[in-house]
Design a protein around this motif. Structure first.
Motif, PDB file in Angstrom:
ATOM      1  N   TYR A 185     -18.513  -8.018  16.935  1.00 17.05           N
ATOM      2  CA  TYR A 185     -18.442  -9.593  16.680  1.00 17.05           C
ATOM      3  C   TYR A 185     -18.128  -9.937  15.409  1.00 17.05           C
ATOM      4  O   TYR A 185     -17.515 -11.138  15.084  1.00 17.05           O
ATOM      5  N   PRO A 204      -8.671 -19.704  21.347  1.00 19.95           N
ATOM      6  CA  PRO A 204      -9.723 -20.714  21.961  1.00 19.95           C
ATOM      7  C   PRO A 204     -11.040 -19.639  21.657  1.00 19.95           C
ATOM      8  O   PRO A 204     -12.116 -20.329  21.507  1.00 19.95           O
ATOM      9  N   GLU A 205     -10.907 -18.410  21.826  1.00 16.32           N
ATOM     10  CA  GLU A 205     -11.807 -17.672  21.475  1.00 16.32           C
ATOM     11  C   GLU A 205     -12.461 -17.779  20.194  1.00 16.32           C
ATOM     12  O   GLU A 205     -13.694 -17.823  19.685  1.00 16.32           O
ATOM     13  N   TRP A 206     -11.453 -17.639  19.102  1.00 17.16           N
ATOM     14  CA  TRP A 206     -11.731 -17.651  17.749  1.00 17.16           C
ATOM     15  C   TRP A 206     -12.411 -18.995  17.589  1.00 17.16           C
ATOM     16  O   TRP A 206     -13.387 -19.355  16.718  1.00 17.16           O
ATOM     17  N   MET A 207     -12.017 -20.287  18.074  1.00 14.06           N
ATOM     18  CA  MET A 207     -12.463 -21.402  17.748  1.00 14.06           C
ATOM     19  C   MET A 207     -14.034 -21.748  18.242  1.00 14.06           C
ATOM     20  O   MET A 207     -14.724 -22.269  17.656  1.00 14.06           O
ATOM     21  N   ALA A 208     -14.285 -20.986  19.394  1.00 14.83           N
ATOM     22  CA  ALA A 208     -15.639 -21.332  19.932  1.00 14.83           C
ATOM     23  C   ALA A 208     -16.565 -20.620  19.158  1.00 14.83           C
ATOM     24  O   ALA A 208     -17.674 -21.038  18.929  1.00 14.83           O
ATOM     25  N   ARG A 209     -16.100 -19.251  18.452  1.00 15.96           N
ATOM     26  CA  ARG A 209     -17.022 -18.621  17.625  1.00 15.96           C
ATOM     27  C   ARG A 209     -17.187 -19.367  16.420  1.00 15.96           C
ATOM     28  O   ARG A 209     -18.361 -19.503  15.955  1.00 15.96           O
ATOM     29  N   LYS A 210     -16.055 -20.103  15.654  1.00 11.26           N
ATOM     30  CA  LYS A 210     -16.230 -20.961  14.574  1.00 11.26           C
ATOM     31  C   LYS A 210     -17.281 -22.012  14.839  1.00 11.26           C
ATOM     32  O   LYS A 210     -18.007 -22.329  14.048  1.00 11.26           O
ATOM     33  N   ARG A 211     -17.054 -22.586  16.033  1.00 14.06           N
ATOM     34  CA  ARG A 211     -17.947 -23.610  16.320  1.00 14.06           C
ATOM     35  C   ARG A 211     -19.303 -23.435  16.264  1.00 14.06           C
ATOM     36  O   ARG A 211     -20.322 -24.023  15.777  1.00 14.06           O
ATOM     37  N   ARG A 212     -19.684 -22.168  16.991  1.00 14.01           N
ATOM     38  CA  ARG A 212     -21.080 -21.458  16.880  1.00 14.01           C
ATOM     39  C   ARG A 212     -21.446 -21.260  15.424  1.00 14.01           C
ATOM     40  O   ARG A 212     -22.567 -21.628  15.175  1.00 14.01           O
ATOM     41  N   ASP A 222      -4.161 -26.132  17.121  1.00 12.06           N
ATOM     42  CA  ASP A 222      -4.511 -24.613  17.231  1.00 12.06           C
ATOM     43  C   ASP A 222      -4.817 -24.199  15.692  1.00 12.06           C
ATOM     44  O   ASP A 222      -5.869 -23.666  15.419  1.00 12.06           O
ATOM     45  N   ASP A 260     -12.282 -28.637  13.014  1.00 11.18           N
ATOM     46  CA  ASP A 260     -13.177 -27.955  11.959  1.00 11.18           C
ATOM     47  C   ASP A 260     -13.124 -28.400  10.538  1.00 11.18           C
ATOM     48  O   ASP A 260     -14.021 -28.468   9.830  1.00 11.18           O
TER      49      ASP A 260
END
Length: 172
Positions: free
Chosen positions: A121, A61-69, A22, A28
């Motif tokens: 955002y 999980p939300e922050w990770m998805a955003r970081k991946r984008r 986490d 990343d």
């Protein structure tokens, strides 16, 4: 270096145990390294995840998805690479034009994202100002050009590092 399965962070005076996956954004670090990002930037990015994950594990999980984008966007990848190059020239005359150009590009990027996704955002961390200031202090001490970059961003209508926001007085 291999991280332990658990990391410990002090949040509000209490030791909090965080799952290492986490705290590191589930890989990343490896993505940033593969892109050629300086190890000092990678460490600061990782170090920022630890207290954030401890503070708000439900948001990870939300922050990770955003970081991946974000890491899939060449413009943001260029930010990481330019910041990496600026680290060793921070005290030289070459750093200032490089950071000014980066500030222009970053302000355009942030504005585009805010326009496309909404103001919330670009700063949907939900972190208290004092906590964000603590994270900012770590970034500024670890990556000295980041402080100058924030000053330049402010002139371009944005303020903050951990908590990004439009600068109410606008550019200038």
């Amino acid at each position: 270096m291999t991280l332990p399965d658990e990391l410990r962070a002090v949040v509000d005076g209490e030791v909090v145990v965080v799952d290492a996956a986490d705290a590191t954004g589930f890989g990343d670090e490896q993505v940033l390294r593969a892109l050629g990002v300086d190890e000092r930037v990678v460490r600061v990015e990782r170090d920022g995840w630890i207290p954030r994950a401890a503070r708000s594990p439900e948001r990870v999980p939300e922050w990770m998805a955003r970081k991946r984008r974000q890491l899939a966007d060449p413009q943001l990848v260029d930010f990481y690479l330019t910041m990496s190059r600026a680290l060793d020239s921070a005290d030289s005359a070459d750093a200032h034009p490089q950071l000014a150009e980066l500030a222009d590009e970053l302000a355009d990027y942030i504005t585009r994202i805010a326009d496309e996704e909404g103001e919330f955002y670009v700063d949907d961390t939900g972190l208290e100002s004092s906590f964000a200031e603590l994270l900012d202090t770590h970034v500024f001490e670890s990556l000295p050009p980041s402080r100058r970059l924030v000053e330049l961003l402010r002139k371009r209508g944005w303020t903050g590092w951990t908590k990004l926001a439009r600068h109410r007085h606008g550019p200038g």
